[in-house]
Design a protein around this motif. Structure first.
Motif, PDB file in Angstrom:
ATOM      1  N   LYS A 136      61.858  64.935 -70.574  1.00 58.83           N
ATOM      2  CA  LYS A 136      61.290  63.631 -70.928  1.00 58.83           C
ATOM      3  C   LYS A 136      61.563  63.281 -72.385  1.00 58.83           C
ATOM      4  CE  LYS A 136      59.522  63.225 -66.835  1.00 58.83           C
ATOM      5  NZ  LYS A 136      60.041  62.210 -65.881  1.00 58.83           N
ATOM      6  N   GLY A 137      62.401  64.088 -73.046  1.00 62.08           N
ATOM      7  CA  GLY A 137      62.756  63.816 -74.430  1.00 62.08           C
ATOM      8  C   GLY A 137      61.757  64.410 -75.413  1.00 62.08           C
ATOM      9  N   HIS A 191      58.732  65.065 -77.739  1.00 62.72           N
ATOM     10  CA  HIS A 191      57.342  64.650 -77.837  1.00 62.72           C
ATOM     11  C   HIS A 191      56.644  65.517 -78.890  1.00 62.72           C
ATOM     12  CE1 HIS A 191      58.244  62.499 -74.164  1.00 62.72           C
ATOM     13  NE2 HIS A 191      57.022  61.968 -74.148  1.00 62.72           N
ATOM     14  N   TYR A 209      50.487  57.349 -76.296  1.00 54.65           N
ATOM     15  CA  TYR A 209      51.459  56.559 -75.523  1.00 54.65           C
ATOM     16  C   TYR A 209      51.938  57.234 -74.245  1.00 54.65           C
ATOM     17  CZ  TYR A 209      51.577  53.739 -79.747  1.00 54.65           C
ATOM     18  OH  TYR A 209      51.224  52.949 -80.817  1.00 54.65           O
ATOM     19  N   ALA A 210      51.723  58.529 -74.111  1.00 57.40           N
ATOM     20  CA  ALA A 210      52.162  59.239 -72.907  1.00 57.40           C
ATOM     21  C   ALA A 210      51.259  60.443 -72.691  1.00 57.40           C
ATOM     22  CB  ALA A 210      53.615  59.671 -73.039  1.00 57.40           C
ATOM     23  N   TYR A 248      54.214  63.005 -65.345  1.00 57.15           N
ATOM     24  CA  TYR A 248      54.375  62.434 -66.681  1.00 57.15           C
ATOM     25  C   TYR A 248      54.097  60.935 -66.602  1.00 57.15           C
ATOM     26  CZ  TYR A 248      56.720  60.756 -70.933  1.00 57.15           C
ATOM     27  OH  TYR A 248      57.023  60.142 -72.129  1.00 57.15           O
ATOM     28  N   LEU A 292      53.930  57.391 -68.803  1.00 55.71           N
ATOM     29  CA  LEU A 292      54.176  56.615 -70.010  1.00 55.71           C
ATOM     30  C   LEU A 292      53.241  55.415 -69.977  1.00 55.71           C
ATOM     31  CD1 LEU A 292      56.060  56.555 -72.502  1.00 55.71           C
ATOM     32  CD2 LEU A 292      57.599  55.083 -71.195  1.00 55.71           C
ATOM     33  N   LYS A 294      55.423  50.395 -72.853  1.00 56.21           N
ATOM     34  CA  LYS A 294      56.866  50.350 -73.068  1.00 56.21           C
ATOM     35  C   LYS A 294      57.264  51.084 -74.347  1.00 56.21           C
ATOM     36  CE  LYS A 294      57.533  45.968 -70.617  1.00 56.21           C
ATOM     37  NZ  LYS A 294      58.011  44.558 -70.731  1.00 56.21           N
ATOM     38  N   ARG A 301      57.963  54.015 -76.625  1.00 52.05           N
ATOM     39  CA  ARG A 301      58.284  55.432 -76.478  1.00 52.05           C
ATOM     40  C   ARG A 301      57.621  56.214 -77.608  1.00 52.05           C
ATOM     41  NH1 ARG A 301      64.452  56.483 -76.361  1.00 52.05           N
ATOM     42  NH2 ARG A 301      64.250  55.387 -78.351  1.00 52.05           N
ATOM     43  N   PRO A 302      56.966  57.339 -77.305  1.00 50.91           N
ATOM     44  CA  PRO A 302      56.274  58.099 -78.352  1.00 50.91           C
ATOM     45  C   PRO A 302      57.164  58.434 -79.534  1.00 50.91           C
ATOM     46  CG  PRO A 302      55.698  58.949 -76.193  1.00 50.91           C
ATOM     47  CD  PRO A 302      56.789  57.938 -75.971  1.00 50.91           C
ATOM     48  N   ASP A 360      59.602  56.807 -80.794  1.00 55.74           N
ATOM     49  CA  ASP A 360      59.816  55.657 -81.666  1.00 55.74           C
ATOM     50  C   ASP A 360      58.679  55.524 -82.673  1.00 55.74           C
ATOM     51  OD1 ASP A 360      62.154  55.040 -80.370  1.00 55.74           O
ATOM     52  OD2 ASP A 360      61.241  53.578 -79.015  1.00 55.74           O
TER      53      ASP A 360
END
Length: 497
Positions: A206-207, A209, A260-261, A269, A271, A274, A276-277, A279
């Motif tokens: 999920k990228g 975090h 945010y998530a 998971y 979110l 819109k 993204r954590p 960001d």
């Protein structure tokens, strides 16, 4: 023991009446940020006036713990009182000429990177925990940068964190030596850390975090954490810098910074918006770049002031009269040039600070124009300060060789150059963004930028025809890339905020 000015300010925070006289600390500045409270500024100066650099990192860390306990600057002031946050950085930067960058970096790591990230992407309870950390004097570090993601390669996160649905916990790991967290300031003294890791849920990435976790308990590292020293540095050895390795470190579910998530009860998971954590984590780069730019200016201001005080009182030979060293043409010229250039950057940085402070209060991301302006702040303040201080060193003579002249700590500016986004990376990004705009409309913009875009595109085209990759072609045109970035920054600075 608290001094009178500190007691006065803290009384005001508890609701006791006191007289406040908002004013600008430096009347030469013309920016429109909220005025700094005089009582607060005096209290903060007094609380930090006895900093030393010839201490071990444990003692240096204890001084930051004591500063945190005073409650003069809170972890939430970055959102609620951003002008205080920036002024605190400026005040501390003035000590860097005498004491080097150690304490300033320690301070910004705790307040901007650690607390600021929790403020940006933490839930309500996690943000409220900042007050408890502060009261207890707990310090945090920021575990982001990794060994193979050096300053020239941008952001890479290979550290992994897997969610275990059966146990309802996370498992944090360093998969290889290149993924070790690297150059982590406060790594030998921090009680807590915010760690950035690639979140994997049910085997799917999920990228990156952020997670807040215990780093030490009762002074001892949490099981599964290994740290080692980065080694002796040219300056700032009162600051501990470590590499960190995680080996199956188990974290509770609530460690995930979850504004945010989050992970749902059934292990999915989620979110929440819109946004993204990652960001929002990047917002700390913007506040950091403003703080770094201001720090470079304050260091430079202080170094020039100390040098001029010396040269104003240093008699020199002349056939007529009794001139002082400051009246030698080249020194007189550089002093005047410095004042003129500082005035320009002070105005620009102040305007960027005011605009960013407005975003922070509203919890809104900055516009793309402001992002470019903040990148320009970071690059121009640091690079111009390096240039001016180096030139001053060449002109003032043997004074620059003295240990107490301030010139021995000039590597503080090198720390600024690499912090919060290496200057060259920022310049490359500005150039890339300009090329993207050029590809959409080759006639839009000023003539200098258009000409450089054409030169860059043509040069890359020839390189690709010759068998180079796009990246190799870009790297081969690096001089044009940086020239284009300089042109963009000149326009951004001229247009203002």
């Amino acid at each position: 023991m608290l001094r009178a000015s500190q007691r006065l300010f803290l009384a005001s925070r508890r609701g006791v009446s006191s007289t406040f006289q908002p004013h600008r600390l430096n009347s030469a500045r013309t920016f429109s940020a909220e005025p700094i409270n005089q009582d607060w500024a005096e209290a903060f100066r007094e609380a930090t006036e006895e900093l030393q650099s010839d201490v071990g990192f444990q003692e240096s860390a204890e001084r930051l713990r004591n500063l945190c306990r005073t409650d003069l600057l809170r972890g939430t002031d970055l959102r609620d009182e951003p002008e205080r946050f920036f002024e605190a950085h400026r005040i501390l930067a003035r000590h860097a000429v005498t004491h080097g960058p150690g304490f300033w970096i320690r301070f910004t790591v705790h307040y901007n990177l650690f607390a600021g990230t929790i403020l940006a992407v933490g839930n309500e309870q996690q943000v409220n925990d900042l007050a408890n950390f502060q009261a207890e004097g707990k310090l945090g570090c920021f575990s982001l940068t990794e060994k193979l993601a050096g300053v020239q390669s941008g952001l890479v996160v290979q550290t992994t964190i897997d969610y275990d649905q059966d146990k309802g916990t996370f498992n944090l790991n360093t998969p290889n030596e290149g993924a070790r967290k690297n150059w982590i300031s406060q790594g030998f003294t921090a009680d807590k850390t915010v760690v950035l890791a690639d979140l994997r849920v049910k085997g799917e990435s999920k990228g990156p975090h952020a997670f807040v976790m215990d780093f030490r308990k009762d002074g001892k590292l949490v099981d599964g954490i290994i740290v080692d020293d980065m080694g002796k540095k040219t300056v700032g050895n009162d600051l501990d810098n470590a590499w960190i390795h995680f080996d199956n470190v188990e974290l509770p579910k609530e460690s995930m910074l979850s504004k945010y998530a989050h992970i749902s009860e059934d292990g999915e998971y989620v979110l929440k918006s819109k946004v993204r954590p990652f960001d929002m984590i990047g917002q700390r780069l913007y506040t950091g770049r403003i703080a770094v730019g201001q720090a470079a200016l304050e260091y430079r201001r202080q170094l020039f002031a100390q040098t001029k005080e010396y040269s104003d009182n240093k008699r020199t030979f002349a056939f007529d009269g009794e001139p002082v060293l400051s009246e030698i043409p080249q020194l007189e010229a550089i002093y005047q040039e410095n004042e003129e250039k500082l005035a320009v950057l002070d105005k620009f940085v102040g305007d960027c600070e005011a605009a960013l402070a407005d975003c922070l209060r509203k919890d809104e991301p900055p516009s793309s124009q402001l992002v470019d302006a903040i990148a320009t702040v970071k690059v121009k303040c640091v690079e111009e300060s390096i240039d001016m201080c180096h030139r001053l060193k060449q002109e003032v003579g043997s004074f620059a060789l003295m240990a107490d002249s301030g010139f021995s700590t000039m590597d503080f500016l090198n720390c600024c150059k690499f912090a919060e986004g290496d200057s060259r990376i920022l310049m490359s990004k500005l150039a890339r963004d300009r090329i993207k705009a050029f590809s959409k409309d080759a006639k839009a913009g000023n003539p200098e930028e258009i000409a450089l875009c054409k030169q860059l595109v043509a040069g890359m085209g020839e390189a690709v025809k010759g068998g180079k990759t796009q990246q190799q072609a870009w790297d081969g045109e690096w001089r044009t890339v940086y020239n284009l970035a300089e042109a963009v920054m000149a326009r951004v600075q001229k247009e203002g905020v």
